[in-house]
Design a protein around this motif. Sequence first.
Motif, PDB file in Angstrom:
ATOM      1  N   LYS A 172       0.838  -1.195   0.000  1.00 56.74           N
ATOM      2  CA  LYS A 172       0.000   0.000   0.000  1.00 56.74           C
ATOM      3  C   LYS A 172       0.878   1.253   0.000  1.00 56.74           C
ATOM      4  O   LYS A 172       0.652   2.195  -0.759  1.00 56.74           O
ATOM      5  N   LEU A 204       2.601   1.642  -3.383  1.00 57.56           N
ATOM      6  CA  LEU A 204       1.709   2.233  -4.384  1.00 57.56           C
ATOM      7  C   LEU A 204       1.569   3.736  -4.166  1.00 57.56           C
ATOM      8  O   LEU A 204       1.592   4.531  -5.105  1.00 57.56           O
ATOM      9  N   ASP A 242       0.329  -3.637  -9.961  1.00 57.38           N
ATOM     10  CA  ASP A 242       0.183  -4.157  -8.596  1.00 57.38           C
ATOM     11  C   ASP A 242       0.004  -5.676  -8.697  1.00 57.38           C
ATOM     12  O   ASP A 242      -1.055  -6.157  -9.086  1.00 57.38           O
ATOM     13  N   ILE A 250       0.307  -8.020  -6.235  1.00 57.34           N
ATOM     14  CA  ILE A 250       0.278  -8.572  -4.877  1.00 57.34           C
ATOM     15  C   ILE A 250      -0.385  -9.960  -4.843  1.00 57.34           C
ATOM     16  O   ILE A 250      -0.100 -10.769  -3.963  1.00 57.34           O
ATOM     17  N   TYR A 251      -1.270 -10.249  -5.823  1.00 55.56           N
ATOM     18  CA  TYR A 251      -1.935 -11.568  -5.838  1.00 55.56           C
ATOM     19  C   TYR A 251      -1.333 -12.516  -6.885  1.00 55.56           C
ATOM     20  O   TYR A 251      -1.937 -13.551  -7.202  1.00 55.56           O
ATOM     21  N   LYS A 278      -0.069 -11.212   1.025  1.00 54.51           N
ATOM     22  CA  LYS A 278      -1.114 -12.164   0.645  1.00 54.51           C
ATOM     23  C   LYS A 278      -0.550 -13.569   0.422  1.00 54.51           C
ATOM     24  O   LYS A 278      -1.042 -14.525   0.999  1.00 54.51           O
ATOM     25  N   ARG A 292       3.620  -5.958   7.430  1.00 56.63           N
ATOM     26  CA  ARG A 292       3.676  -4.729   6.641  1.00 56.63           C
ATOM     27  C   ARG A 292       4.968  -4.599   5.820  1.00 56.63           C
ATOM     28  O   ARG A 292       5.770  -3.668   6.023  1.00 56.63           O
ATOM     29  N   TYR A 309     -11.485 -13.570  -3.864  1.00 54.41           N
ATOM     30  CA  TYR A 309     -12.737 -12.817  -3.774  1.00 54.41           C
ATOM     31  C   TYR A 309     -13.728 -13.311  -4.818  1.00 54.41           C
ATOM     32  O   TYR A 309     -13.336 -13.704  -5.911  1.00 54.41           O
TER      33      TYR A 309
HETATM   34  C1  LIG Z   1      -4.924  -4.982  -4.855  1.00 53.46           C
HETATM   35  C2  LIG Z   1      -4.232  -4.726  -3.555  1.00 53.46           C
HETATM   36  N1  LIG Z   1      -3.073  -4.057  -3.570  1.00 53.46           N
HETATM   37  C3  LIG Z   1      -2.419  -3.785  -2.440  1.00 53.46           C
HETATM   38  C4  LIG Z   1      -2.907  -4.174  -1.214  1.00 53.46           C
HETATM   39  C5  LIG Z   1      -2.134  -3.800   0.027  1.00 53.46           C
HETATM   40  O1  LIG Z   1      -1.443  -4.851   0.536  1.00 53.46           O
HETATM   41  P1  LIG Z   1      -0.317  -4.658   1.661  1.00 53.46           P
HETATM   42  O2  LIG Z   1      -0.798  -5.405   2.838  1.00 53.46           O
HETATM   43  O3  LIG Z   1       0.950  -5.200   1.052  1.00 53.46           O
HETATM   44  O4  LIG Z   1      -0.182  -3.192   1.923  1.00 53.46           O
HETATM   45  C6  LIG Z   1      -4.108  -4.856  -1.141  1.00 53.46           C
HETATM   46  C7  LIG Z   1      -4.679  -5.231   0.168  1.00 53.46           C
HETATM   47  O5  LIG Z   1      -5.812  -5.578   0.317  1.00 53.46           O
HETATM   48  C8  LIG Z   1      -4.776  -5.154  -2.342  1.00 53.46           C
HETATM   49  O6  LIG Z   1      -5.935  -5.828  -2.349  1.00 53.46           O
END
Ligand SMILES: Cc1ncc(COP(=O)(O)O)c(C=O)c1O
Length: 397
Positions: free
Chosen positions: A107, A110, A209, A211-212, A242, A250, A330
Motif C-alpha cells: 500500500k 503504491l 500491482d 500482490i496476488y 497475501k 507490513r 474474492y
Molecule cells: C490490490 C491490492 N493491492 C495492495 C494491497 C495492500 O497490501 P499490503 O498489505 O501489502 O499493503 C491490497 C490489500 O488488500 C490489495 O488488495
Amino acid sequence: MSRPFIPSSNIARLKESATLAVAAKARALKAAGVPVIDLGAGEPDFDTPAFIRQAAAAAVEAGATRYTATEGIPALREAIAADANRLLPAGADPFTAAQVVVSNGSKQSLFNACMACFGPGDEVLVPTPSWTSYYEMLELARATAVPVMGDPANSLKVTAAILEESCTPRTRGVMLNSPCNPTGAVYTKQELEDILALADKHAWWVISDEIYLRIAYDTPATSVSQLAPARDRLILINGVAKAYAMTGWRIGWAIAPLAVSKAMIAVQSHTTSNPAAVSQHAALAALTNLSAADAAISDMVHAFHRRRDAVLNALGDAKKYALHPAGAFYLYIDVSSFGGDDPGAKFSGALLDEHQVAVVPGSAFLTPQWIRASYACADEIAVEGMQRIARLLSAGR
Ligand SMILES: Cc1ncc(COP(=O)(O)O)c(C=O)c1O
C-alpha cells in the motif's frame, strides 16, 4: 464553544477505506456477541509460516531493533530483485537491488509511486472496478483518477481498446492489478501485452500491482515483467502480505527505474522512514528459503482453490450472478436485482442485519451494482456465508 474541524484541501475529498470500514463494523458486532460471518476481510486466515516467524524471532535477538536504511536492508533488496529476476524472460536485463524500495506494505509502495509519478493536472486510468485505495491515493497525489469500466462480458476486465477510448493528452499512466481485487479476474498474456503496447505508445507510466500474482487457480498469472519490452516506464509492486500470509508484518516493495526509486525513497524518508526492521528480516527469510516458501504457498493456494470451487458450488443457482474468479480470493457478485441507486449497499446492509454476513458493497470499487465476498476464511464458514448470500439473492427485494 468548540470550533469545527475543516479538513484541509489535501484531504477534502478523501473517503475512508470502505473495506476497512466494513471490517470495523463486523468486528464491533462480533465484540457485542453477534456471530457474524465475516466475508469482508481481504486477509488470508493462515498463520505466517513457522520458518518465517522463527527467523523474525532470531533476528530480534540478534539486534534487528534499530532504524535501517529508508529503502530497506541490502540483503532484502537483493532478495527482492532476485525474486523478480526469476520471472524474466531469457536474455532480459536483470533488475538490480538499487531499483528496489521496501515499504510498509505494498500500500505504501503504491502511494510512493503515485506521489513520485503523478501530480496536479495528470490523469491516470484506473480499470474499474479496482481496489478502493488507487482512487484515493491518486487524489492524495492531486492527480485525477479516471475510472475506466471493464467489460462485463469479460470478467469486468479492460482492454487496450477500452483504455484508449478514455485517454486524453493529459493521461500519464495506468494502474494494473492482475489477479484483481475485487473481481478475481486474471489478465491473459495477450491482454497485458496489448495494454503495455498502448502504454508504451503514449509513454504512460504502468504501475502494476502484482500482490496476488502467486494466487491463481486455472493458469499461472502473468507478471508484466515477463512481457514488457521496455521497462523505463514500468513500476512493479509486490509484497509478502497475501501469498505468504504476512499481512500484519507490513512489508511490500516497488521495483522501478532508478530515478523513480530515488524519488520514492525521498518520499518515504520524510513520511515513515524504513519499514520495521524485524519485519524486513521476516520477509528476507520468506524470500530466501525458496523450497520452504514454495511449499507453504502451494498449500495455501491449494486451500484457496478448494474454497473457490466450494463457494461457487454453495451459491447454487445464484452462481450465475458471480464472476468466475481465476485468482485472488474474492467473489464478485452482481446484486443489481436489488435495485435503487446503490443495490450493493442495500444488499450488504440486509445481509448483515438479516443473515449476519459481512461483505463489501461494490460502491467501494465504484461499481454499486456488485458486492465483494472474500473466501479467505475456513471452508465451512465461507460455504455457510455463500449459502446465506444465495438465500438473500433468491428472496430478492
Ligand atoms: C490490490 C491490492 N493491492 C495492495 C494491497 C495492500 O497490501 P499490503 O498489505 O501489502 O499493503 C491490497 C490489500 O488488500 C490489495 O488488495
